[in-house]
Write a protein that holds these residues in place. Sequence first.
Motif, PDB file in Angstrom:
ATOM      1  N   LEU A  89      64.254 -53.201 -66.936  1.00  0.00           N
ATOM      2  CA  LEU A  89      63.372 -52.596 -67.952  1.00  0.00           C
ATOM      3  C   LEU A  89      61.929 -52.891 -67.582  1.00  0.00           C
ATOM      4  CD1 LEU A  89      65.278 -53.817 -71.140  1.00  0.00           C
ATOM      5  CD2 LEU A  89      65.222 -51.456 -70.291  1.00  0.00           C
ATOM      6  N   GLU A  90      61.048 -51.904 -67.791  1.00  0.00           N
ATOM      7  CA  GLU A  90      59.617 -52.149 -67.692  1.00  0.00           C
ATOM      8  C   GLU A  90      59.133 -52.322 -69.119  1.00  0.00           C
ATOM      9  OE1 GLU A  90      57.745 -49.068 -65.354  1.00  0.00           O
ATOM     10  OE2 GLU A  90      58.521 -50.036 -63.542  1.00  0.00           O
ATOM     11  N   VAL A  91      58.508 -53.441 -69.387  1.00  0.00           N
ATOM     12  CA  VAL A  91      58.006 -53.699 -70.743  1.00  0.00           C
ATOM     13  C   VAL A  91      56.518 -53.355 -70.741  1.00  0.00           C
ATOM     14  CG1 VAL A  91      57.803 -55.378 -72.601  1.00  0.00           C
ATOM     15  CG2 VAL A  91      59.693 -55.558 -70.958  1.00  0.00           C
ATOM     16  N   CYS A  93      52.966 -52.904 -72.865  1.00  0.00           N
ATOM     17  CA  CYS A  93      52.271 -53.300 -74.087  1.00  0.00           C
ATOM     18  C   CYS A  93      50.939 -52.567 -74.117  1.00  0.00           C
ATOM     19  CB  CYS A  93      52.053 -54.812 -74.079  1.00  0.00           C
ATOM     20  SG  CYS A  93      51.271 -55.394 -75.588  1.00  0.00           S
ATOM     21  N   ARG A  94      50.661 -51.928 -75.242  1.00  0.00           N
ATOM     22  CA  ARG A  94      49.445 -51.097 -75.351  1.00  0.00           C
ATOM     23  C   ARG A  94      48.567 -51.566 -76.506  1.00  0.00           C
ATOM     24  NH1 ARG A  94      50.488 -46.376 -72.586  1.00  0.00           N
ATOM     25  NH2 ARG A  94      52.695 -46.008 -72.135  1.00  0.00           N
ATOM     26  N   ASN A  95      47.257 -51.627 -76.230  1.00  0.00           N
ATOM     27  CA  ASN A  95      46.281 -51.931 -77.281  1.00  0.00           C
ATOM     28  C   ASN A  95      45.437 -50.719 -77.625  1.00  0.00           C
ATOM     29  OD1 ASN A  95      46.897 -54.837 -77.410  1.00  0.00           O
ATOM     30  ND2 ASN A  95      46.109 -54.855 -75.323  1.00  0.00           N
ATOM     31  N   ALA A  98      46.198 -44.670 -73.827  1.00  0.00           N
ATOM     32  CA  ALA A  98      45.875 -44.177 -72.481  1.00  0.00           C
ATOM     33  C   ALA A  98      47.182 -43.796 -71.817  1.00  0.00           C
ATOM     34  CB  ALA A  98      45.155 -45.248 -71.652  1.00  0.00           C
ATOM     35  N   GLY A  99      47.101 -42.943 -70.807  1.00  0.00           N
ATOM     36  CA  GLY A  99      48.276 -42.601 -70.016  1.00  0.00           C
ATOM     37  C   GLY A  99      49.343 -41.879 -70.808  1.00  0.00           C
ATOM     38  N   SER A 100      50.600 -42.295 -70.585  1.00  0.00           N
ATOM     39  CA  SER A 100      51.736 -41.504 -71.085  1.00  0.00           C
ATOM     40  C   SER A 100      51.792 -41.392 -72.608  1.00  0.00           C
ATOM     41  CB  SER A 100      53.054 -42.074 -70.544  1.00  0.00           C
ATOM     42  OG  SER A 100      53.258 -43.376 -71.028  1.00  0.00           O
ATOM     43  N   ILE A 101      51.282 -42.385 -73.334  1.00  0.00           N
ATOM     44  CA  ILE A 101      51.364 -42.302 -74.811  1.00  0.00           C
ATOM     45  C   ILE A 101      50.441 -41.191 -75.335  1.00  0.00           C
ATOM     46  CG2 ILE A 101      49.578 -44.014 -75.458  1.00  0.00           C
ATOM     47  CD1 ILE A 101      51.534 -44.979 -77.663  1.00  0.00           C
ATOM     48  N   VAL A 174      43.512 -52.538 -71.879  1.00  0.00           N
ATOM     49  CA  VAL A 174      43.977 -51.323 -72.558  1.00  0.00           C
ATOM     50  C   VAL A 174      45.498 -51.340 -72.694  1.00  0.00           C
ATOM     51  CG1 VAL A 174      44.137 -48.803 -72.315  1.00  0.00           C
ATOM     52  CG2 VAL A 174      41.976 -49.991 -71.845  1.00  0.00           C
ATOM     53  N   ASP A 175      46.178 -51.590 -71.568  1.00  0.00           N
ATOM     54  CA  ASP A 175      47.643 -51.715 -71.593  1.00  0.00           C
ATOM     55  C   ASP A 175      48.096 -52.419 -70.319  1.00  0.00           C
ATOM     56  OD1 ASP A 175      47.736 -49.783 -69.526  1.00  0.00           O
ATOM     57  OD2 ASP A 175      47.952 -48.138 -70.941  1.00  0.00           O
ATOM     58  N   PHE A 176      49.354 -52.784 -70.275  1.00  0.00           N
ATOM     59  CA  PHE A 176      49.910 -53.384 -69.062  1.00  0.00           C
ATOM     60  C   PHE A 176      51.424 -53.252 -69.062  1.00  0.00           C
ATOM     61  CE2 PHE A 176      51.605 -57.319 -70.923  1.00  0.00           C
ATOM     62  CZ  PHE A 176      50.843 -57.461 -72.082  1.00  0.00           C
ATOM     63  N   LYS A 177      51.986 -53.417 -67.854  1.00  0.00           N
ATOM     64  CA  LYS A 177      53.444 -53.363 -67.682  1.00  0.00           C
ATOM     65  C   LYS A 177      53.902 -54.685 -67.088  1.00  0.00           C
ATOM     66  CE  LYS A 177      55.221 -52.439 -63.974  1.00  0.00           C
ATOM     67  NZ  LYS A 177      55.881 -53.178 -62.861  1.00  0.00           N
ATOM     68  N   ILE A 178      54.941 -55.259 -67.661  1.00  0.00           N
ATOM     69  CA  ILE A 178      55.504 -56.471 -67.067  1.00  0.00           C
ATOM     70  C   ILE A 178      57.015 -56.337 -66.917  1.00  0.00           C
ATOM     71  CG2 ILE A 178      53.748 -58.214 -67.615  1.00  0.00           C
ATOM     72  CD1 ILE A 178      55.055 -58.773 -70.226  1.00  0.00           C
ATOM     73  N   ASP A 201      47.074 -53.148 -60.511  1.00  0.00           N
ATOM     74  CA  ASP A 201      48.088 -52.111 -60.263  1.00  0.00           C
ATOM     75  C   ASP A 201      48.946 -51.888 -61.507  1.00  0.00           C
ATOM     76  OD1 ASP A 201      47.499 -51.468 -57.665  1.00  0.00           O
ATOM     77  OD2 ASP A 201      49.352 -52.255 -56.794  1.00  0.00           O
ATOM     78  N   SER A 202      49.081 -52.910 -62.337  1.00  0.00           N
ATOM     79  CA  SER A 202      50.027 -52.834 -63.451  1.00  0.00           C
ATOM     80  C   SER A 202      49.355 -52.919 -64.818  1.00  0.00           C
ATOM     81  CB  SER A 202      51.074 -53.943 -63.318  1.00  0.00           C
ATOM     82  OG  SER A 202      50.449 -55.202 -63.317  1.00  0.00           O
ATOM     83  N   CYS A 203      48.020 -52.934 -64.830  1.00  0.00           N
ATOM     84  CA  CYS A 203      47.280 -52.994 -66.099  1.00  0.00           C
ATOM     85  C   CYS A 203      46.258 -51.859 -66.147  1.00  0.00           C
ATOM     86  CB  CYS A 203      46.443 -54.271 -66.194  1.00  0.00           C
ATOM     87  SG  CYS A 203      47.334 -55.805 -66.039  1.00  0.00           S
ATOM     88  N   ARG A 204      45.849 -51.482 -67.333  1.00  0.00           N
ATOM     89  CA  ARG A 204      44.629 -50.672 -67.453  1.00  0.00           C
ATOM     90  C   ARG A 204      43.528 -51.601 -67.933  1.00  0.00           C
ATOM     91  NH1 ARG A 204      48.135 -46.204 -68.901  1.00  0.00           N
ATOM     92  NH2 ARG A 204      47.877 -44.617 -67.287  1.00  0.00           N
ATOM     93  N   LEU A 205      42.461 -51.677 -67.153  1.00  0.00           N
ATOM     94  CA  LEU A 205      41.362 -52.591 -67.418  1.00  0.00           C
ATOM     95  C   LEU A 205      40.069 -51.788 -67.434  1.00  0.00           C
ATOM     96  CD1 LEU A 205      42.489 -55.293 -64.805  1.00  0.00           C
ATOM     97  CD2 LEU A 205      42.784 -55.442 -67.287  1.00  0.00           C
ATOM     98  N   PHE A 219      42.784 -44.847 -58.471  1.00  0.00           N
ATOM     99  CA  PHE A 219      43.588 -44.238 -57.396  1.00  0.00           C
ATOM    100  C   PHE A 219      44.332 -43.013 -57.916  1.00  0.00           C
ATOM    101  CE2 PHE A 219      47.898 -44.102 -55.458  1.00  0.00           C
ATOM    102  CZ  PHE A 219      47.518 -43.575 -54.230  1.00  0.00           C
ATOM    103  N   ARG A 220      44.997 -43.176 -59.095  1.00  0.00           N
ATOM    104  CA  ARG A 220      45.795 -42.066 -59.632  1.00  0.00           C
ATOM    105  C   ARG A 220      44.956 -40.801 -59.774  1.00  0.00           C
ATOM    106  NH1 ARG A 220      47.457 -46.079 -63.609  1.00  0.00           N
ATOM    107  NH2 ARG A 220      49.537 -46.857 -63.086  1.00  0.00           N
ATOM    108  N   HIS A 221      43.723 -40.964 -60.253  1.00  0.00           N
ATOM    109  CA  HIS A 221      42.894 -39.793 -60.579  1.00  0.00           C
ATOM    110  C   HIS A 221      41.738 -39.585 -59.603  1.00  0.00           C
ATOM    111  CE1 HIS A 221      45.434 -39.575 -64.033  1.00  0.00           C
ATOM    112  NE2 HIS A 221      45.043 -40.747 -64.477  1.00  0.00           N
TER     113      HIS A 221
END
Length: 258
Positions: A89-91, A93-95, A98-101, A174-178, A201-205, A219-221
Amino acid sequence: MSRREKIYEGKAKILYKGPKPGTLVQYFKDDATAFNAQKKATLNGKGVLNNRISEHIMVKLADIGIPTHFIKRLNMREQLIKEVEIIPLEVICRNVAAGSICKMLGLEEGSALPRSIIEFCYKKDELNDPLVAEEHILAFGWASSAEIDEMTALTLRINDFLCGLFEGIGIQLVDFKIEFGRYTDENGDQMILLADEISPDSCRLWDSVTKKKLDKDRFRHDLGDVVDAYTEVATRLGILKQNPGTPPKLSIVSNEDE
Ligand code: UDP
């Protein structure tokens, strides 16, 4: 490097057998991928920066009692870690939205969320890591109810701590994946450890004032200056010495859209 037995090669990291049973060596590559590896490039120096940034964050999280897989950094690109069984699972967390949400719920990027939101995605590249409900996780046995509770509690503590850490250096988390893994210690006790990496690579900062993106979205954009942005994060965290005379260069060796 080649003398070691490769256990697994992912998009940005390689895992080798470690020096002792129950340990692995995690090697950070310069490769970057986005949109499920449809976009690829090599960003010179990214692996070195992510190794240092992830080490810094994992050590600080361990200091506040978060159990992590991190043992020690070995060199510029490698760290020694505890071998875990990764929970698939990728967990997230969003504050801030941004992105997929934003796509999923029609939110404007940058809009505040009513509270921090935790999401679980099933780790399956072929399916684009789909968002899943607790029902799916339990029904398919990807994690137990106790493990979901533990991952949720740890993620909220990690979020609280990291929000403060980054706020102190003028960066909005902003958000991150762990990712988490199952580990059995020397006494036979089973536990869940924070695994993988925490890096740009795994956070939005975002810069707190200018909202400049200091993460993989550059990089993505195709926003450019990806490695410069990661260097900025490392410098603000106090990992790198400020050296204004020689700004790091971003060198894209290959960049292909499939
Ligand atoms: N993320 C990640 N790996 C993934 C998917 C997402 O590290 O495979 C991170 C991403 O960098 C961001 C957060 O998780 O910080 C939320 O990502 P989102 O669901 O918005 O997906 P994206 O828009 O990146 O596809």
